[in-house]
Design an enzyme around this catalytic site. Structure first.
Site, short mmCIF file in Angstrom:
data_model
loop_
_atom_site.label_atom_id
_atom_site.label_comp_id
_atom_site.label_asym_id
_atom_site.label_seq_id
_atom_site.Cartn_x
_atom_site.Cartn_y
_atom_site.Cartn_z
N SER A 156 -4.37 -7.03 2.82
CA SER A 156 -3.03 -7.32 3.65
C SER A 156 -2.80 -8.66 4.30
O SER A 156 -2.55 -9.34 3.27
CB SER A 156 -3.49 -6.35 4.84
OG SER A 156 -2.22 -5.80 5.39
N ASP A 183 2.69 0.97 -1.60
CA ASP A 183 1.74 0.45 -0.67
C ASP A 183 2.37 1.03 0.59
O ASP A 183 3.61 0.68 1.09
CB ASP A 183 1.99 -0.91 -0.64
CG ASP A 183 0.91 -1.63 0.39
OD1 ASP A 183 1.61 -1.64 1.56
OD2 ASP A 183 -0.22 -2.17 0.04
N HIS A 208 -3.26 1.64 1.43
CA HIS A 208 -3.00 0.16 1.61
C HIS A 208 -4.54 -0.47 1.76
O HIS A 208 -5.57 0.14 2.47
CB HIS A 208 -2.34 -0.03 2.95
CG HIS A 208 -2.14 -1.35 3.45
ND1 HIS A 208 -1.29 -2.14 2.54
CD2 HIS A 208 -2.47 -1.99 4.40
CE1 HIS A 208 -1.42 -3.38 3.34
NE2 HIS A 208 -2.15 -3.22 4.44
#
Length: 499
Positions: free
Chosen positions: A234, A344, A393
């Site tokens: 991330s 995502d 994610h």
């Protein structure tokens, strides 16, 4: 000497098998997350068998038999706790020696370390966790997510999972590396280089934290490393793209030219899309509801953000471009492997696509499909990448990361192939055959890949299959079948099998 090596190798393999059995016996005490049934094990193209490889660090054999025997001794010693039913797998907290480099609130920055004596491979992982970009939303972040801005409540130990796991069954290729986890406490996408001021009230030193961790680790064995893999998920994945060349240049400047620096960016390849809808685009209150370009433009000024020099020169005056993967990647000189879900969840969130409550509208469905197309286009020239058509994610620190496949190849296998290709190319050898490193799904909708992570209904908690999920998303089987010129039952069959 050859006979000694053969005996040593046999001994080490026997010890490793014992270690795997030991790890399996006691793994239940780690309270692992629920996992789906694993797919068939990936094959080794170079040997033709059907088992995932558990590579050992044989660099010591190539250079010094004493070092290799030290590995055998250390592995034997590491198995001793099995008899006492206690396995020391934890990474331990260390604070930076340079106390002027801090978290947002001025508390000391630091890292977690689990050494693997005898291994010359190091994995440094950057944690994710969004960011804040002005005094107001940083104050709010400090009240609600303090651990992402302060080290005051960090525990003394941390257990690694996924690619940070010391268990061969969970981490086939990197289990025996030196593991480093750097907690995210700078809220600046690992880019800042600014000390705390009265005006901002916070320090933003993400880029400096990475550099200081690397300097500290040189005194703990990194100076003897062969490979340093800078990984992150991330915001940490974006941090890898922004910092991997900085780390390589730092080590080279300190005289450590023999360390191969590489990057692994997970779920950090964001697109600077125009949002699907925006009720009040000028308000821009936080990092999720605000358009990505706007938050980064504001943030880079607030943080005193640092971007790679080659990218800065390309986008002079608009350095915010360097926070988006497809714009910064062409300027990166270190080898980087990109892992990115084609759908995502974080990207969809900042694009104002809401996937909870009522089924998505037709316009939202088209937007979601177009996101997959756009990501494929931006990734097509990336030499080493893994992009499943899943709605999710982050992945590399999940304990199900070994289950995800693209075109029959698992992510650990793809990373192993990438490592081999880099090593072979350094030795002027042809890249290994049957060992792919550029893997991207071609199917057009979320979760059309049957190895995607399990989806659960957010209201009932029940697992959903692909058809249930697509219907929940507002997917019209009849209409899609007409568009594809096929019978609806055939399309349902394809969806069920993930074709």
């Amino acid at each position: 000497m050859t006979a000694i090596r053969m005996i040593s190798s046999m001994l080490l393999l026997m010890l490793m098998q014992s270690g795997v059995l030991c790890a399996r016996r006691f793994r239940g005490g780690r309270n692992p997350q629920p996992r789906r049934s694993p797919p068939p094990p990936t094959y080794r193209a170079d040997r033709g068998d059907t088992t995932e490889s558990f590579p050992l660090d044989f660099t010591a054999v190539e250079e010094n038999m004493d070092n290799f025997m030290t590995q055998v001794k250390n592995l034997a010693q590491s198995l001793y706790p099995c008899s006492a039913q206690k396995l020391d797998y934890d990474m331990k907290l260390n604070f930076l020696e340079n106390t002027s480099v801090t978290c947002n609130d001025g508390s000391p920055a630091g890292y977690y370390l689990k050494e693997s004596r005898g291994s010359r491979r190091w994995l440094i992982f950057l944690e994710g966790g969004w960011y804040c970009f002005n005094k107001e939303n940083c104050d709010s972040r400090y009240e609600t997510m303090r651990r992402l801005m302060s080290s005051s409540t960090w525990p003394q130990t941390k257990t690694g999972t996924g690619i940070l796991s010391p268990l061969p069954e969970e981490n086939p290729h990197w289990w025996n590396a030196n593991m480093v986890f750097i907690p995210y406490c700078s809220s600046d996408v690992w880019s800042g280089a600014t000390a705390k001021t009265e005006q901002s009230g916070y320090a933003f030193m993400g880029s400096l934290i990475i550099q200081e961790v690397v300097k500290d680790l040189l005194n703990k064995g990194l100076d003897n490393a062969k490979v340093l893999l800078l990984a992150g998920s991330s915001a940490g994945g974006t941090g890898v793209l922004l910092n991997v060349d900085h780390v390589a240049e730092l080590l080279e400047g300190l005289g450590h030219t023999g360390i191969q620096v590489r990057g692994l960016s997970d779920s950090g390849w964001f697109l600077d899309n125009k949002q699907y809808s925006c009720t009040d685009c000028t308000e821009c209150l936080d990092a999720i509801t605000c358009a990505p370009t706007e938050t980064i433009k504001r943030g880079i000024k607030y943080w005193g953000g640092v971007v790679p020099e080659r990218c800065r020169q390309t986008h002079e005056g608009e350095e915010w471009n360097c926070f988006f993967g497809y714009r910064v990647f062409p300027s990166i000189q270190s080898p980087v492997f990109v892992v990115q879900w084609l759908f995502d969840e974080a990207q969809l969130a900042v694009d104002n696509i809401q996937l909870t409550g009522q089924p998505v509208q037709e316009g939202q469905w088209r937007y979601i499909q177009n996101l997959g197309i756009e990501l494929r286009n931006t990734l097509k020239d990336v030499p080493a990448m893994f992009a499943p058509a899943c709605l999710s994610h982050e992945v590399i620190t999940r304990n199900y990361w070994i289950d995800i496949q693209v075109k029959g190849t698992s992510l650990p296998r793809a990373l192993h192939c990438w490592d081999r290709s880099l090593n072979d190319n350094r030795n002027n050898k042809a890249p290994p055959k049957g060992c792919p490193v550029h893997l991207i799904d071609s199917c057009p909708w979320p979760h059309c890949n049957p190895t995607c992570p399990t989806i659960r209904d957010q209201f009932t908690g029940q697992e959903m299959n692909v058809i249930q999920f697509l219907m929940h998303m507002g997917f019209d089987v009849q209409k899609m079948a007409q568009q594809q010129g096929m019978d609806p039952s055939k399309l349902l069959g394809m969806l069920s099998s993930g074709s």
